[in-house]
Design a protein around this motif. Structure first.
Motif, PDB file in Angstrom:
ATOM      1  N   PHE A  64       0.810  -1.216   0.000  1.00 51.39           N
ATOM      2  CA  PHE A  64       0.000   0.000   0.000  1.00 51.39           C
ATOM      3  C   PHE A  64       0.846   1.271   0.000  1.00 51.39           C
ATOM      4  N   ARG A  65       0.306   2.260  -0.697  1.00 52.49           N
ATOM      5  CA  ARG A  65       0.837   3.621  -0.655  1.00 52.49           C
ATOM      6  C   ARG A  65      -0.267   4.531  -0.131  1.00 52.49           C
ATOM      7  N   LYS A  66      -0.354   5.730  -0.633  1.00 51.40           N
ATOM      8  CA  LYS A  66      -1.319   6.677  -0.064  1.00 51.40           C
ATOM      9  C   LYS A  66      -2.755   6.400  -0.524  1.00 51.40           C
ATOM     10  N   HIS A  67      -2.928   6.024  -1.797  1.00 48.46           N
ATOM     11  CA  HIS A  67      -4.262   5.778  -2.358  1.00 48.46           C
ATOM     12  C   HIS A  67      -4.287   4.361  -2.934  1.00 48.46           C
ATOM     13  N   ASN A  68      -5.191   3.536  -2.418  1.00 53.54           N
ATOM     14  CA  ASN A  68      -5.177   2.111  -2.753  1.00 53.54           C
ATOM     15  C   ASN A  68      -6.549   1.666  -3.254  1.00 53.54           C
ATOM     16  N   ILE A  69      -6.590   1.225  -4.502  1.00 53.32           N
ATOM     17  CA  ILE A  69      -7.835   0.829  -5.155  1.00 53.32           C
ATOM     18  C   ILE A  69      -7.989  -0.690  -5.033  1.00 53.32           C
ATOM     19  N   ILE A  70      -9.157  -1.125  -4.521  1.00 58.23           N
ATOM     20  CA  ILE A  70      -9.409  -2.555  -4.304  1.00 58.23           C
ATOM     21  C   ILE A  70     -10.575  -3.020  -5.168  1.00 58.23           C
ATOM     22  N   GLU A  71     -10.367  -4.100  -5.899  1.00 63.92           N
ATOM     23  CA  GLU A  71     -11.439  -4.756  -6.647  1.00 63.92           C
ATOM     24  C   GLU A  71     -11.662  -6.132  -6.037  1.00 63.92           C
ATOM     25  N   TYR A  72     -12.897  -6.400  -5.617  1.00 63.05           N
ATOM     26  CA  TYR A  72     -13.209  -7.671  -4.937  1.00 63.05           C
ATOM     27  C   TYR A  72     -14.223  -8.463  -5.726  1.00 63.05           C
ATOM     28  N   LYS A  73     -13.912  -9.736  -5.956  1.00 59.71           N
ATOM     29  CA  LYS A  73     -14.838 -10.658  -6.593  1.00 59.71           C
ATOM     30  C   LYS A  73     -15.347 -11.649  -5.551  1.00 59.71           C
ATOM     31  N   ALA A  74     -16.650 -11.717  -5.388  1.00 61.12           N
ATOM     32  CA  ALA A  74     -17.256 -12.621  -4.418  1.00 61.12           C
ATOM     33  C   ALA A  74     -17.071 -14.066  -4.856  1.00 61.12           C
ATOM     34  N   PRO A  75     -17.180 -15.020  -3.917  1.00 57.10           N
ATOM     35  CA  PRO A  75     -17.082 -16.434  -4.284  1.00 57.10           C
ATOM     36  C   PRO A  75     -18.036 -16.775  -5.425  1.00 57.10           C
ATOM     37  N   GLY A  76     -17.509 -17.453  -6.420  1.00 63.03           N
ATOM     38  CA  GLY A  76     -18.308 -17.795  -7.598  1.00 63.03           C
ATOM     39  C   GLY A  76     -18.099 -16.838  -8.754  1.00 63.03           C
ATOM     40  N   ASP A  77     -17.613 -15.615  -8.471  1.00 62.81           N
ATOM     41  CA  ASP A  77     -17.298 -14.652  -9.528  1.00 62.81           C
ATOM     42  C   ASP A  77     -15.850 -14.834  -9.968  1.00 62.81           C
ATOM     43  N   TYR A  78     -15.585 -14.486 -11.222  1.00 54.48           N
ATOM     44  CA  TYR A  78     -14.246 -14.710 -11.776  1.00 54.48           C
ATOM     45  C   TYR A  78     -13.567 -13.374 -12.049  1.00 54.48           C
ATOM     46  N   LEU A  79     -12.287 -13.294 -11.716  1.00 61.11           N
ATOM     47  CA  LEU A  79     -11.479 -12.103 -11.982  1.00 61.11           C
ATOM     48  C   LEU A  79     -10.945 -12.215 -13.407  1.00 61.11           C
ATOM     49  N   SER A  80     -11.509 -11.419 -14.307  1.00 67.99           N
ATOM     50  CA  SER A  80     -11.217 -11.568 -15.727  1.00 67.99           C
ATOM     51  C   SER A  80     -10.160 -10.579 -16.216  1.00 67.99           C
ATOM     52  N   ILE A  81      -9.755 -10.771 -17.453  1.00 70.32           N
ATOM     53  CA  ILE A  81      -8.819  -9.856 -18.098  1.00 70.32           C
ATOM     54  C   ILE A  81      -9.417  -8.460 -18.169  1.00 70.32           C
ATOM     55  N   ASP A  82     -10.690  -8.380 -18.543  1.00 68.08           N
ATOM     56  CA  ASP A  82     -11.342  -7.068 -18.641  1.00 68.08           C
ATOM     57  C   ASP A  82     -11.486  -6.406 -17.278  1.00 68.08           C
TER      58      ASP A  82
END
Length: 292
Positions: A64-82
């Motif tokens: 982490f630095r000063k501003h941290n962007i988080i993307e969360y995928k719930a169980p069953g969802d897939y983290l895709s290229i897009d």
């Protein structure tokens, strides 16, 4: 719509789980769930701002630095290229969406992508197309080496259960009775904390069969976990019996409340059980529902 068909709200539990994970270091962080980008319907899952002069020691926050962007995928969802490019774009937009030019420095930004499963296609894409290296820093935490800004991928199913207990158990695949008992034991230590309550609530709702599997054993464990609340309900049942004349003495009142509690626990309806403590009208409806 039945309770089982309702869509589970994983994101609030994940935000709570993130705060739990950082423990005492959370005081150096500001958590902004569903941070809106501009006036149009674009939002990032979590924005975490860190005190710039503090170095985090928690494994999921070392990047982490000063501003941290988080993307969360719930169980069953897939983290895709897009998803990767969407979050990267949101991060750039977040940097530019200020009144003063360059008030958010690019070098103060990080991206964290979180999913339960290992995003094999995404990682292959980053390696072959962007020529980034993916390095596993420790169990379940992967750094994207070579990107213009720090990026990490967190695979919750692979996280250390010792170091990241609650994020690691934020799943709809609780495996066995031993895991259930461990969860109950850990939750008992923090059951007055709303963050732990949020995480435990979604785990129970997401794994109803596991929490019902052992029948009386699980009921006894849950009753022990919620001893104070159950005792309060028992007392309330006695008072209702005395005031309304609906119960024939203390024994009958205790039996009726106990039967109700057992049925609600078996169904995973702990919210209803707690609500009945202070809402006598609701409790009467529950008695009627279960023919007690």
């Amino acid at each position: 719509m039945s309770e089982k068909k309702k869509k589970l709200q994983w994101h609030p539990a994940f935000v709570a789980g993130m705060q739990i994970e950082f423990g005492k270091e959370a005081r150096f962080l500001t958590f902004n769930p569903e941070h809106l980008l501009g006036t149009k319907p674009m939002q990032i899952d979590i924005l975490i701002k860190k005190d710039s002069d503090h170095v985090l020691h928690k494994n999921i926050g070392r990047i982490f630095r000063k501003h941290n962007i988080i993307e969360y995928k719930a169980p069953g969802d897939y983290l895709s290229i897009d998803d990767f490019y969407k979050v990267y774009g949101y991060t750039c937009f977040y940097k530019s969406n200020t009144r003063t030019a360059d008030s958010i420095k690019f070098q103060d930004l990080t991206i964290t992508l979180v999913s339960e499963s290992y995003p094999r296609k995404l990682i292959r894409h980053l390696q072959q197309t962007q020529h980034y290296d993916i390095k596993e820093m420790e169990a379940g935490i992967y750094y994207v080496i070579g990107a213009p800004l720090p990026i990490q991928i967190i695979v919750t199913a692979k996280l250390s259960k010792e170091e990241n207990f609650w994020l690691g158990n934020l799943t709809n695949h609780v495996k066995n009775t031993k895991d259930v008992q461990h969860l109950l034991a850990e939750y008992k230590k923090h059951k007055k904390d709303i963050l732990y309550e949020s995480v435990m609530d979604i785990i129970v709702k997401a794994n109803p069969k596991m929490f019902e599997k052992e029948g009386d054993v699980m009921c006894e464990a849950l009753e022990e976990l919620m001893k104070d609340e159950l005792e309060a309900q028992l007392q309330k049942g006695k008072e209702i019996g005395q005031k309304l004349g609906e119960m024939r003495g203390e024994r009958q009142g205790e039996s009726r409340v106990n039967q109700l509690n057992q049925k609600l626990i078996a169904l995973g309806r702990m919210d209803d059980m707690l609500k009945s403590v202070s809402d006598t009208v609701f409790q009467q409806k529950l008695f009627k529902e279960f023919n007690l």
